[in-house]
Design a protein around this motif. Sequence first.
Motif, short mmCIF file in Angstrom:
data_model
loop_
_atom_site.label_atom_id
_atom_site.label_comp_id
_atom_site.label_asym_id
_atom_site.label_seq_id
_atom_site.Cartn_x
_atom_site.Cartn_y
_atom_site.Cartn_z
N ASN A 30 18.31 -4.20 -20.15
CA ASN A 30 18.37 -2.98 -19.34
C ASN A 30 18.09 -1.79 -20.24
O ASN A 30 18.51 -1.75 -21.40
N GLN A 31 17.40 -0.80 -19.68
CA GLN A 31 16.87 0.30 -20.49
C GLN A 31 17.93 1.36 -20.82
O GLN A 31 17.80 2.52 -20.50
N PHE A 32 18.98 0.93 -21.51
CA PHE A 32 20.01 1.84 -21.97
C PHE A 32 19.79 2.16 -23.45
O PHE A 32 19.77 1.26 -24.29
N ALA B 98 20.80 5.63 -19.64
CA ALA B 98 19.58 5.05 -19.09
C ALA B 98 18.38 5.90 -19.47
O ALA B 98 18.40 7.13 -19.34
N ALA C 45 18.61 -0.85 -14.31
CA ALA C 45 19.53 0.26 -14.54
C ALA C 45 18.85 1.60 -14.21
O ALA C 45 17.63 1.71 -14.28
N PRO C 46 19.67 2.61 -13.88
CA PRO C 46 21.12 2.61 -13.79
C PRO C 46 21.58 2.22 -12.39
O PRO C 46 20.78 2.13 -11.46
N GLU D 240 25.07 -3.51 -19.18
CA GLU D 240 24.08 -2.79 -19.99
C GLU D 240 23.23 -3.72 -20.83
O GLU D 240 22.57 -3.28 -21.75
#
Length: 228
Positions: free
Chosen positions: A92-94, A99, A185-186, A227
Amino acid sequence: MKIGVIGAGRIGGNAARLWVAAGHEVLLSFSRDQARLEADAAKLGERARAGTVAEAAAFGDVVFLSVPWTQVDAALAEAGPLTGKIVIDTTNQFGREGAQSLPDGQTAAEFNQRRMPGARLVKSFNTLTAAFQASEAGRPAEQRVVLFMAGDDAEAKQVVAGLIDDAGFAVADLGGLADAGPMEAPRRAGALYGEEYRPAEAALAVAALRAGQALPATPDYSGHSDEG
């Protein structure tokens, strides 16, 4: 089936455990503590072992990528080319500030496909927390928790769907990599990310998204985002 796990933390370690129980072989990799990684593999039994990222990539009929977003480039550099490999992307693009937005309106799945040219990428295992996945795997069929997936390779998605089933979940196919946004995400209104679905409700949600309609009301379950 042989599965190379790159990132054997909460999501990767749990998936490895479930797949070993289903009869698959796994090779765990990508840890700052190799001794701990080897101990984790030993706990899984004779179908599991630990190794380097390059070994996991070479070993796997399927490669399971489950590292923090900020470590994806480093993990892929260690893996080497993944051309022709089925890659399950759980990331996930955290970033450090939450995000992250991605260029050109790409989904995170599309962005990662470009980072591993030639790989047969399928996005999945990213919408629910590791703890929730660990505790709720293997429910009776009609009560199974859904794991959504998205990908552009139909054969790769068929393989991943089988592994989702083997891990004790139901599968819902959201479409191609460009369609993956609602499962990424988010957590937000009108998205699948962070919400628990069961098969009947997931089918209605996918149909609504494909028709360009609003999602039906969120099922009355406690969903959990993760995440990566």
